[in-house]
Motif scaffolding. Sequence first.
Motif, PDB file in Angstrom:
ATOM      1  N   THR A   1      50.777  19.393  35.316  1.00  0.00           N
ATOM      2  CA  THR A   1      50.603  20.805  34.991  1.00  0.00           C
ATOM      3  C   THR A   1      50.562  21.056  33.489  1.00  0.00           C
ATOM      4  O   THR A   1      49.726  21.817  33.003  1.00  0.00           O
ATOM      5  CB  THR A   1      51.750  21.631  35.613  1.00  0.00           C
TER       6      THR A   1
ATOM      7  N   ILE B   1      46.045  18.663  33.397  1.00  0.00           N
ATOM      8  CA  ILE B   1      45.077  19.705  33.725  1.00  0.00           C
ATOM      9  C   ILE B   1      44.597  20.455  32.483  1.00  0.00           C
ATOM     10  O   ILE B   1      43.395  20.664  32.325  1.00  0.00           O
ATOM     11  CB  ILE B   1      45.614  20.641  34.824  1.00  0.00           C
TER      12      ILE B   1
ATOM     13  N   ALA C   1      53.573  19.206  46.947  1.00  0.00           N
ATOM     14  CA  ALA C   1      53.174  20.077  45.827  1.00  0.00           C
ATOM     15  C   ALA C   1      52.170  19.374  44.916  1.00  0.00           C
ATOM     16  O   ALA C   1      51.223  19.993  44.426  1.00  0.00           O
ATOM     17  CB  ALA C   1      54.407  20.503  45.028  1.00  0.00           C
ATOM     18  N   THR C   2      52.363  18.086  44.703  1.00  0.00           N
ATOM     19  CA  THR C   2      51.442  17.317  43.856  1.00  0.00           C
ATOM     20  C   THR C   2      50.065  17.225  44.503  1.00  0.00           C
ATOM     21  O   THR C   2      49.048  17.472  43.849  1.00  0.00           O
ATOM     22  CB  THR C   2      51.998  15.901  43.594  1.00  0.00           C
TER      23      THR C   2
ATOM     24  N   ASP D   1      48.776  19.183  46.756  1.00  0.00           N
ATOM     25  CA  ASP D   1      48.157  20.513  46.775  1.00  0.00           C
ATOM     26  C   ASP D   1      47.555  20.862  45.412  1.00  0.00           C
ATOM     27  O   ASP D   1      46.434  21.383  45.326  1.00  0.00           O
ATOM     28  CB  ASP D   1      49.177  21.581  47.191  1.00  0.00           C
ATOM     29  N   LEU D   2      48.278  20.553  44.350  1.00  0.00           N
ATOM     30  CA  LEU D   2      47.777  20.816  42.998  1.00  0.00           C
ATOM     31  C   LEU D   2      46.522  19.994  42.712  1.00  0.00           C
ATOM     32  O   LEU D   2      45.535  20.512  42.182  1.00  0.00           O
ATOM     33  CB  LEU D   2      48.865  20.508  41.968  1.00  0.00           C
ATOM     34  N   LEU D   3      46.541  18.727  43.097  1.00  0.00           N
ATOM     35  CA  LEU D   3      45.376  17.868  42.861  1.00  0.00           C
ATOM     36  C   LEU D   3      44.184  18.303  43.716  1.00  0.00           C
ATOM     37  O   LEU D   3      43.043  18.266  43.255  1.00  0.00           O
ATOM     38  CB  LEU D   3      45.738  16.409  43.120  1.00  0.00           C
TER      39      LEU D   3
ATOM     40  N   ASP E   1      43.575  21.372  44.635  1.00  0.00           N
ATOM     41  CA  ASP E   1      43.063  22.583  43.986  1.00  0.00           C
ATOM     42  C   ASP E   1      42.207  22.238  42.780  1.00  0.00           C
ATOM     43  O   ASP E   1      41.224  22.909  42.485  1.00  0.00           O
ATOM     44  CB  ASP E   1      44.214  23.494  43.542  1.00  0.00           C
ATOM     45  N   THR E   2      42.581  21.181  42.083  1.00  0.00           N
ATOM     46  CA  THR E   2      41.878  20.791  40.860  1.00  0.00           C
ATOM     47  C   THR E   2      40.612  19.993  41.153  1.00  0.00           C
ATOM     48  O   THR E   2      39.577  20.232  40.541  1.00  0.00           O
ATOM     49  CB  THR E   2      42.816  19.968  39.955  1.00  0.00           C
TER      50      THR E   2
END
Length: 109
Positions: A3, A7, A32-33, A35-37, A39-40
């Motif tokens: 984060t 990113i 959470a990791t 999901d973040l990846l 999204d990216t």
Amino acid sequence: MITNFFIPELNNHDVQELWFQQDGATCHTARATIDLLKDTFGDRLISRFGPVNWPPRSCDLTPLDYFLWGYLKSLVYADKPLTLDHLEDNIRRVIADIRPQMLEKVIEN
């Protein structure tokens, strides 16, 4: 790190076609990791629990795990960098020095 550094750094480059690959280590695949990846990177994520599952013992990806990362670390840390700038310079230099012929030999083996 993802984060606060990764990113924001990606936003400084054109990464529309960039794929993100991580190994299947449990510590890398927290919900959470992932999901973040997702999204990216969307469908361009290779990981356990990602859109493209990490293929264990892949003849294409295993050389990264068993050769490339160890090779890079041994050269990047050879002179024991004391600052982040020094570490970044070493990483850029070592990666720039990798020749396609060496990677072809690694894949052949």
